[in-house]
Design a protein around this motif. Structure first.
Motif, PDB file in Angstrom:
ATOM      1  N   SER A 130       0.813  -1.223   0.000  1.00  0.00           N
ATOM      2  CA  SER A 130       0.000   0.000   0.000  1.00  0.00           C
ATOM      3  C   SER A 130       0.839   1.261   0.000  1.00  0.00           C
ATOM      4  O   SER A 130       0.360   2.328  -0.413  1.00  0.00           O
ATOM      5  CB  SER A 130      -0.938  -0.003   1.214  1.00  0.00           C
ATOM      6  OG  SER A 130      -0.192   0.080   2.422  1.00  0.00           O
ATOM      7  N   THR A 131       2.085   1.165   0.454  1.00  0.00           N
ATOM      8  CA  THR A 131       2.945   2.350   0.427  1.00  0.00           C
ATOM      9  C   THR A 131       3.286   2.786  -0.993  1.00  0.00           C
ATOM     10  O   THR A 131       3.689   3.932  -1.202  1.00  0.00           O
ATOM     11  CB  THR A 131       4.237   2.083   1.204  1.00  0.00           C
ATOM     12  OG1 THR A 131       4.938   0.969   0.620  1.00  0.00           O
ATOM     13  CG2 THR A 131       3.936   1.776   2.661  1.00  0.00           C
ATOM     14  N   LYS A 132       3.127   1.890  -1.964  1.00  0.00           N
ATOM     15  CA  LYS A 132       3.395   2.245  -3.360  1.00  0.00           C
ATOM     16  C   LYS A 132       2.161   2.823  -4.044  1.00  0.00           C
ATOM     17  O   LYS A 132       2.248   3.237  -5.205  1.00  0.00           O
ATOM     18  CB  LYS A 132       3.877   1.021  -4.138  1.00  0.00           C
ATOM     19  CG  LYS A 132       5.069   0.309  -3.517  1.00  0.00           C
ATOM     20  CD  LYS A 132       6.266   1.217  -3.395  1.00  0.00           C
ATOM     21  CE  LYS A 132       6.822   1.609  -4.739  1.00  0.00           C
ATOM     22  NZ  LYS A 132       8.050   2.459  -4.605  1.00  0.00           N
ATOM     23  N   PHE A 133       0.993   2.820  -3.349  1.00  0.00           N
ATOM     24  CA  PHE A 133      -0.212   3.359  -3.959  1.00  0.00           C
ATOM     25  C   PHE A 133      -0.203   4.878  -3.988  1.00  0.00           C
ATOM     26  O   PHE A 133      -0.822   5.487  -4.864  1.00  0.00           O
ATOM     27  CB  PHE A 133      -1.452   2.876  -3.204  1.00  0.00           C
ATOM     28  CG  PHE A 133      -1.687   1.391  -3.296  1.00  0.00           C
ATOM     29  CD1 PHE A 133      -1.061   0.632  -4.263  1.00  0.00           C
ATOM     30  CD2 PHE A 133      -2.541   0.749  -2.412  1.00  0.00           C
ATOM     31  CE1 PHE A 133      -1.264  -0.733  -4.352  1.00  0.00           C
ATOM     32  CE2 PHE A 133      -2.763  -0.614  -2.489  1.00  0.00           C
ATOM     33  CZ  PHE A 133      -2.123  -1.355  -3.467  1.00  0.00           C
ATOM     34  N   LEU A 134       0.456   5.501  -3.032  1.00  0.00           N
ATOM     35  CA  LEU A 134       0.474   6.960  -2.955  1.00  0.00           C
ATOM     36  C   LEU A 134       1.334   7.533  -4.073  1.00  0.00           C
ATOM     37  O   LEU A 134       2.492   7.138  -4.230  1.00  0.00           O
ATOM     38  CB  LEU A 134       1.010   7.415  -1.601  1.00  0.00           C
ATOM     39  CG  LEU A 134       1.089   8.922  -1.363  1.00  0.00           C
ATOM     40  CD1 LEU A 134      -0.314   9.504  -1.260  1.00  0.00           C
ATOM     41  CD2 LEU A 134       1.889   9.220  -0.100  1.00  0.00           C
ATOM     42  N   PRO A 135       0.806   8.457  -4.863  1.00  0.00           N
ATOM     43  CA  PRO A 135       1.644   9.080  -5.897  1.00  0.00           C
ATOM     44  C   PRO A 135       2.821   9.820  -5.270  1.00  0.00           C
ATOM     45  O   PRO A 135       2.702  10.404  -4.188  1.00  0.00           O
ATOM     46  CB  PRO A 135       0.681  10.036  -6.603  1.00  0.00           C
ATOM     47  CG  PRO A 135      -0.679   9.533  -6.278  1.00  0.00           C
ATOM     48  CD  PRO A 135      -0.591   8.917  -4.919  1.00  0.00           C
ATOM     49  N   VAL A 136       3.931   9.782  -5.959  1.00  0.00           N
ATOM     50  CA  VAL A 136       5.136  10.417  -5.430  1.00  0.00           C
ATOM     51  C   VAL A 136       4.938  11.919  -5.289  1.00  0.00           C
ATOM     52  O   VAL A 136       5.423  12.542  -4.337  1.00  0.00           O
ATOM     53  CB  VAL A 136       6.331  10.103  -6.344  1.00  0.00           C
ATOM     54  CG1 VAL A 136       7.597  10.771  -5.819  1.00  0.00           C
ATOM     55  CG2 VAL A 136       6.539   8.599  -6.456  1.00  0.00           C
ATOM     56  N   VAL A 137       4.182  12.507  -6.207  1.00  0.00           N
ATOM     57  CA  VAL A 137       3.973  13.953  -6.173  1.00  0.00           C
ATOM     58  C   VAL A 137       3.217  14.358  -4.909  1.00  0.00           C
ATOM     59  O   VAL A 137       3.434  15.442  -4.363  1.00  0.00           O
ATOM     60  CB  VAL A 137       3.213  14.405  -7.435  1.00  0.00           C
ATOM     61  CG1 VAL A 137       2.979  15.900  -7.431  1.00  0.00           C
ATOM     62  CG2 VAL A 137       3.981  13.995  -8.680  1.00  0.00           C
ATOM     63  N   ALA A 138       2.329  13.479  -4.410  1.00  0.00           N
ATOM     64  CA  ALA A 138       1.539  13.822  -3.233  1.00  0.00           C
ATOM     65  C   ALA A 138       2.398  13.984  -1.986  1.00  0.00           C
ATOM     66  O   ALA A 138       2.075  14.763  -1.094  1.00  0.00           O
ATOM     67  CB  ALA A 138       0.470  12.752  -2.991  1.00  0.00           C
ATOM     68  N   GLY A 139       3.504  13.249  -1.913  1.00  0.00           N
ATOM     69  CA  GLY A 139       4.376  13.360  -0.749  1.00  0.00           C
ATOM     70  C   GLY A 139       5.578  14.246  -0.948  1.00  0.00           C
ATOM     71  O   GLY A 139       6.448  14.331  -0.072  1.00  0.00           O
ATOM     72  N   LEU A 140       5.635  14.924  -2.089  1.00  0.00           N
ATOM     73  CA  LEU A 140       6.818  15.716  -2.393  1.00  0.00           C
ATOM     74  C   LEU A 140       6.922  16.967  -1.514  1.00  0.00           C
ATOM     75  O   LEU A 140       7.992  17.285  -0.992  1.00  0.00           O
ATOM     76  CB  LEU A 140       6.805  16.108  -3.870  1.00  0.00           C
ATOM     77  CG  LEU A 140       8.096  16.695  -4.435  1.00  0.00           C
ATOM     78  CD1 LEU A 140       9.232  15.707  -4.287  1.00  0.00           C
ATOM     79  CD2 LEU A 140       7.909  17.040  -5.899  1.00  0.00           C
ATOM     80  N   LEU A 141       5.815  17.669  -1.319  1.00  0.00           N
ATOM     81  CA  LEU A 141       5.851  18.900  -0.523  1.00  0.00           C
ATOM     82  C   LEU A 141       6.172  18.622   0.950  1.00  0.00           C
ATOM     83  O   LEU A 141       7.031  19.316   1.521  1.00  0.00           O
ATOM     84  CB  LEU A 141       4.524  19.649  -0.652  1.00  0.00           C
ATOM     85  CG  LEU A 141       4.406  20.957   0.131  1.00  0.00           C
ATOM     86  CD1 LEU A 141       5.484  21.943  -0.305  1.00  0.00           C
ATOM     87  CD2 LEU A 141       3.012  21.558  -0.045  1.00  0.00           C
ATOM     88  N   PRO A 142       5.534  17.651   1.617  1.00  0.00           N
ATOM     89  CA  PRO A 142       5.940  17.382   3.016  1.00  0.00           C
ATOM     90  C   PRO A 142       7.406  16.983   3.151  1.00  0.00           C
ATOM     91  O   PRO A 142       8.079  17.399   4.105  1.00  0.00           O
ATOM     92  CB  PRO A 142       5.009  16.239   3.432  1.00  0.00           C
ATOM     93  CG  PRO A 142       3.845  16.347   2.521  1.00  0.00           C
ATOM     94  CD  PRO A 142       4.386  16.837   1.222  1.00  0.00           C
ATOM     95  N   ILE A 143       7.898  16.201   2.196  1.00  0.00           N
ATOM     96  CA  ILE A 143       9.303  15.798   2.259  1.00  0.00           C
ATOM     97  C   ILE A 143      10.218  17.004   2.074  1.00  0.00           C
ATOM     98  O   ILE A 143      11.246  17.146   2.764  1.00  0.00           O
ATOM     99  CB  ILE A 143       9.579  14.715   1.199  1.00  0.00           C
ATOM    100  CG1 ILE A 143       8.851  13.418   1.576  1.00  0.00           C
ATOM    101  CG2 ILE A 143      11.078  14.455   1.066  1.00  0.00           C
ATOM    102  CD1 ILE A 143       8.942  12.346   0.524  1.00  0.00           C
ATOM    103  N   TYR A 144       9.861  17.891   1.163  1.00  0.00           N
ATOM    104  CA  TYR A 144      10.674  19.090   0.949  1.00  0.00           C
ATOM    105  C   TYR A 144      10.681  19.971   2.192  1.00  0.00           C
ATOM    106  O   TYR A 144      11.730  20.490   2.603  1.00  0.00           O
ATOM    107  CB  TYR A 144      10.148  19.866  -0.252  1.00  0.00           C
ATOM    108  CG  TYR A 144      10.879  21.167  -0.497  1.00  0.00           C
ATOM    109  CD1 TYR A 144      12.084  21.174  -1.185  1.00  0.00           C
ATOM    110  CD2 TYR A 144      10.372  22.377  -0.020  1.00  0.00           C
ATOM    111  CE1 TYR A 144      12.765  22.365  -1.406  1.00  0.00           C
ATOM    112  CE2 TYR A 144      11.046  23.559  -0.234  1.00  0.00           C
ATOM    113  CZ  TYR A 144      12.236  23.551  -0.933  1.00  0.00           C
ATOM    114  OH  TYR A 144      12.918  24.729  -1.133  1.00  0.00           O
TER     115      TYR A 144
END
Length: 292
Positions: A130-144
């Motif tokens: 399920s961790t691969k279901f999230l689009p990478v773009v969706a987590g880009l801002l929190p990671i930045y």
């Protein structure tokens, strides 16, 4: 009284059956031709990229394309004059470090989920998936924002950690299918002989699933080497990777096709060489994990 000697007729000799060469079935020939056609279709863009990298910018941008244009090394000279060594070293550092870390974490995790299954191990596998279901773009801002808060922007080690997190679920799923093929009797014999967990993993299980480890390592290395989005956002100049350096040749002014092709050839070489060197282990590992 005269006696007549009857001559007995010679016994018929059996001739060896003539070997008839079986003609290959027509369906097999059709499949072979189709395989060659598909191979040519997929390889042709790569060959065209290599050929274009040896053309001048004017010949590379010509329409229709010039197949027999004069060859030149100007594209490669432009690439090496731009200082590609630091980005290539950054990509190698992040890819190799993350691959080693992924194997160090995925190997015991896959062992716990296959040979020595933990409670609700299916839930663990589906959680990893399920961790691969999230689009990478969706987590880009929190990671930045996290990287900016802790002061780790433009840091190659932060990028390597994120590559590890991205590839870990894939490696666990792959290695679990490989470890499921290990005979249980071998592990029971090692347990009877008094072998501990670390010795069992290192001396008994690892040699058996070495093709699977090589396949998982190669796939994780390729994914890390080709990753662009995180590298583009989280790095600037110090931790710039090879794919980010490659995008710098695409400009809004002037011709750049030959330079981009030359840079693409150089950036693709490590992945191609790694795949060519480990192709037997890769095929063996993938087939071992797929066939029960």
């Amino acid at each position: 009284m005269t006696t007549t000697s009857a001559t007995s007729a010679p016994a018929p000799t059996r001739t060896a059956p003539q070997l008839r060469h079986r003609k290959p079935p027509r369906s097999g020939m059709v499949l072979s031709v189709l395989a060659w056609l598909f191979g040519i279709v997929f390889v042709f863009p790569v060959l065209w990229m290599v050929l274009t990298s040896f053309h001048s910018e004017a010949d590379a941008a010509s329409n229709p394309p010039k197949f027999f244009a004069p060859l030149t090394l100007s594209g490669y000279q432009e690439f090496f004059s731009g200082g590609p060594v630091p980005p290539l070293l950054n990509s190698a550092t992040a890819s190799i470090f993350s691959t080693i870390l992924v194997l160090a974490l995925a190997f015991p995790a896959a062992y716990a989920l296959s040979i020595k299954p933990v409670r609700k191990w299916t839930d663990v596998l589906f959680f990893l998936l399920s961790t691969k279901f999230l689009p990478v773009v969706a987590g880009l801002l929190p990671i930045y924002l996290f990287a900016q808060k802790v002061g780790l922007l433009d840091n190659i080690w932060l990028l390597a950690v994120f590559y590890t997190v991205m590839n870990l679920p894939i490696a666990i799923w792959m290695l679990r299918s490989f470890l499921a093929e290990v005979p249980v009797e071998m592990l029971e014999a090692a347990e009877v002989d008094g072998a501990g967990l670390l010795r069992t993993l290192g001396s008994i299980v690892a040699p058996v699933v070495m093709p699977g480890l090589a396949a998982a390592a190669l796939i994780c290395f390729i994914f890390s080497w080709n990753e662009l989005l995180f590298a583009r956002v989280l790095t600037a100049t110090t931790a710039e990777t090879a794919p980010v350096f490659l995008t710098g040749f695409v400009t809004s002014q002037g011709l750049f096709l030959a330079q981009v092709c030359a840079a693409s050839v150089i950036v693709s070489l490590p992945v191609l060489l790694a795949g060519f060197a480990a192709q037997d282990k890769l095929v063996q590992g993938l087939s071992m994990g797929a066939v029960r």
